[in-house]
Design a protein around this motif. Structure first.
Motif, PDB file in Angstrom:
ATOM      1  N   GLY A  58       4.492  49.425  18.719  1.00  0.00           N
ATOM      2  CA  GLY A  58       5.772  49.165  18.407  1.00  0.00           C
ATOM      3  C   GLY A  58       6.186  49.668  16.980  1.00  0.00           C
ATOM      4  N   GLN A  59       7.291  49.669  16.515  1.00  0.00           N
ATOM      5  CA  GLN A  59       7.782  49.853  15.102  1.00  0.00           C
ATOM      6  C   GLN A  59       7.714  48.877  14.411  1.00  0.00           C
ATOM      7  N   LEU A  60       6.858  48.607  13.211  1.00  0.00           N
ATOM      8  CA  LEU A  60       6.741  47.424  12.556  1.00  0.00           C
ATOM      9  C   LEU A  60       8.158  47.573  11.415  1.00  0.00           C
ATOM     10  N   PRO A  61       8.386  46.505  11.086  1.00  0.00           N
ATOM     11  CA  PRO A  61       9.513  46.746   9.885  1.00  0.00           C
ATOM     12  C   PRO A  61       9.004  47.441   8.610  1.00  0.00           C
ATOM     13  N   GLU A  62       9.566  47.969   7.888  1.00  0.00           N
ATOM     14  CA  GLU A  62       9.382  48.383   6.580  1.00  0.00           C
ATOM     15  C   GLU A  62       8.859  47.432   5.598  1.00  0.00           C
ATOM     16  N   THR A 122       7.096  42.167   8.247  1.00  0.00           N
ATOM     17  CA  THR A 122       5.959  42.525   9.015  1.00  0.00           C
ATOM     18  C   THR A 122       5.002  41.132   8.972  1.00  0.00           C
ATOM     19  N   ILE A 123       5.014  40.559   7.931  1.00  0.00           N
ATOM     20  CA  ILE A 123       4.103  39.291   7.925  1.00  0.00           C
ATOM     21  C   ILE A 123       4.575  38.315   8.632  1.00  0.00           C
ATOM     22  N   ARG A 124       6.214  38.134   8.805  1.00  0.00           N
ATOM     23  CA  ARG A 124       6.878  37.427   9.524  1.00  0.00           C
ATOM     24  C   ARG A 124       6.768  37.427  11.150  1.00  0.00           C
ATOM     25  N   LEU A 125       6.509  38.694  11.440  1.00  0.00           N
ATOM     26  CA  LEU A 125       6.409  38.994  12.666  1.00  0.00           C
ATOM     27  C   LEU A 125       5.133  38.488  13.171  1.00  0.00           C
ATOM     28  N   PHE A 126       4.095  38.589  12.326  1.00  0.00           N
ATOM     29  CA  PHE A 126       2.528  38.091  12.876  1.00  0.00           C
ATOM     30  C   PHE A 126       2.852  36.730  13.002  1.00  0.00           C
ATOM     31  N   VAL A 127       3.238  36.067  11.663  1.00  0.00           N
ATOM     32  CA  VAL A 127       3.500  34.581  12.002  1.00  0.00           C
ATOM     33  C   VAL A 127       4.255  34.227  13.053  1.00  0.00           C
ATOM     34  N   HIS A 165      -5.924  45.348   8.290  1.00  0.00           N
ATOM     35  CA  HIS A 165      -6.456  46.119   6.846  1.00  0.00           C
ATOM     36  C   HIS A 165      -5.702  47.492   6.939  1.00  0.00           C
ATOM     37  N   ASP A 166      -5.731  48.199   7.937  1.00  0.00           N
ATOM     38  CA  ASP A 166      -5.175  49.551   8.038  1.00  0.00           C
ATOM     39  C   ASP A 166      -3.758  49.474   7.841  1.00  0.00           C
ATOM     40  N   LEU A 167      -2.880  48.501   7.922  1.00  0.00           N
ATOM     41  CA  LEU A 167      -1.640  47.994   7.629  1.00  0.00           C
ATOM     42  C   LEU A 167      -1.408  48.079   6.101  1.00  0.00           C
ATOM     43  N   ILE A 168      -2.183  47.180   5.721  1.00  0.00           N
ATOM     44  CA  ILE A 168      -1.821  46.749   4.148  1.00  0.00           C
ATOM     45  C   ILE A 168      -2.565  47.680   3.114  1.00  0.00           C
ATOM     46  N   ALA A 169      -3.689  48.464   3.448  1.00  0.00           N
ATOM     47  CA  ALA A 169      -4.283  49.425   2.890  1.00  0.00           C
ATOM     48  C   ALA A 169      -3.276  50.314   2.327  1.00  0.00           C
ATOM     49  N   GLY A 170      -2.290  50.938   3.287  1.00  0.00           N
ATOM     50  CA  GLY A 170      -1.595  51.959   2.951  1.00  0.00           C
ATOM     51  C   GLY A 170      -0.150  51.564   2.610  1.00  0.00           C
ATOM     52  N   HIS A 171       0.063  50.315   2.583  1.00  0.00           N
ATOM     53  CA  HIS A 171       1.555  49.769   2.471  1.00  0.00           C
ATOM     54  C   HIS A 171       1.778  49.554   0.890  1.00  0.00           C
ATOM     55  N   PRO A 172       3.047  50.389   0.449  1.00  0.00           N
ATOM     56  CA  PRO A 172       3.401  50.622  -0.996  1.00  0.00           C
ATOM     57  C   PRO A 172       3.590  49.343  -1.577  1.00  0.00           C
ATOM     58  N   GLU A 173       3.965  48.256  -0.943  1.00  0.00           N
ATOM     59  CA  GLU A 173       4.292  46.960  -1.700  1.00  0.00           C
ATOM     60  C   GLU A 173       2.858  45.989  -1.802  1.00  0.00           C
TER      61      GLU A 173
END
Length: 207
Positions: A90-94, A99-104, A147-155
């Motif tokens: 699916g499309q994750l929030p920018e 994104t963390i909220r979705l996981f939680v 890991h793949d998600l956070i490793a490339g996240h600009p924030e």
């Protein structure tokens, strides 16, 4: 406790709709009985009575209450895996926070059962090797995905994204379960907000 396969597997795999309905009735009844009476007093007689089946019929499907509890745990885990995997395509929030909220929120949604039942499953269910292996494989896959998600996240500012991914996955899994399984109720909305703020702050703070 770790256990082998003996006595933990269903005796009968239903092939007809009627048999499957009976098994579902037994599992539903068992969930209510374990939640109401706990593990020690959650006897097969009580489960059979709640399911409105004879004790002999129950034993056609499950050899003992350990096997019933084992299946409840497995189904709980499978539901959590399916919910977590639904995000992959699916499309994750920018926003990292969303994104963390979705996981939680997904994890919380899988733990809104009766707190007593959650405690019984966590503290007293037998752990067969195949179940432990499934838990391990899911955790490894989930950690790699995060890991793949956070490793490339600009924030994200944290340097060691490997450790960070493990911390995020373990924190969501353990904290959500412990607080929602606790005997004293927690405000779910506030809990979600605080956990999201904690994890987002950790990931976005340079050190």
């Amino acid at each position: 406790m770790t256990a082998d396969r003996r006595g933990l597997q269903p005796r009968k795999q239903p092939r007809q709709a009627r048999a499957e309905a009976t098994r579902q009735r037994i599992l539903t009844a068992a969930a209510h009985v374990f939640a109401e009476y706990g593990y020690a007093a959650g006897t097969t007689n009580r489960i059979a009575e709640r399911a409105r089946v004879s004790i002999g019929s129950l034993y056609q499907y499950y050899p003992n209450k350990d096997a019933i509890l084992m299946e409840l745990v497995t189904r709980h885990l499978d539901a959590g895996i399916a919910a977590a995997d639904s995000h992959r395509d699916g499309q994750l929030p920018e926003s990292l926070e969303e994104t963390i909220r979705l996981f939680v929120r997904t994890s919380i949604g899988n733990h809104l059962d009766d707190p007593q039942l959650l405690r019984v499953m966590a503290e007293q269910a037998p752990r067969a090797p195949e179940l432990l292996d499934k838990i391990y494989r899911h955790k490894q896959a989930r950690t790699a995905y995060v890991h793949d998600l956070i490793a490339g996240h600009p924030e994200v500012e944290v340097e060691d994204t490997q450790v960070a991914a493990r911390l995020v996955v373990a924190t969501i899994e353990l904290v959500v379960h412990q607080l929602l399984a606790a005997p004293d109720p927690v405000d779910v909305t506030r809990f979600e907000n605080e956990l999201v703020a904690m994890l987002t702050g950790y990931l976005t703070t340079a050190r």
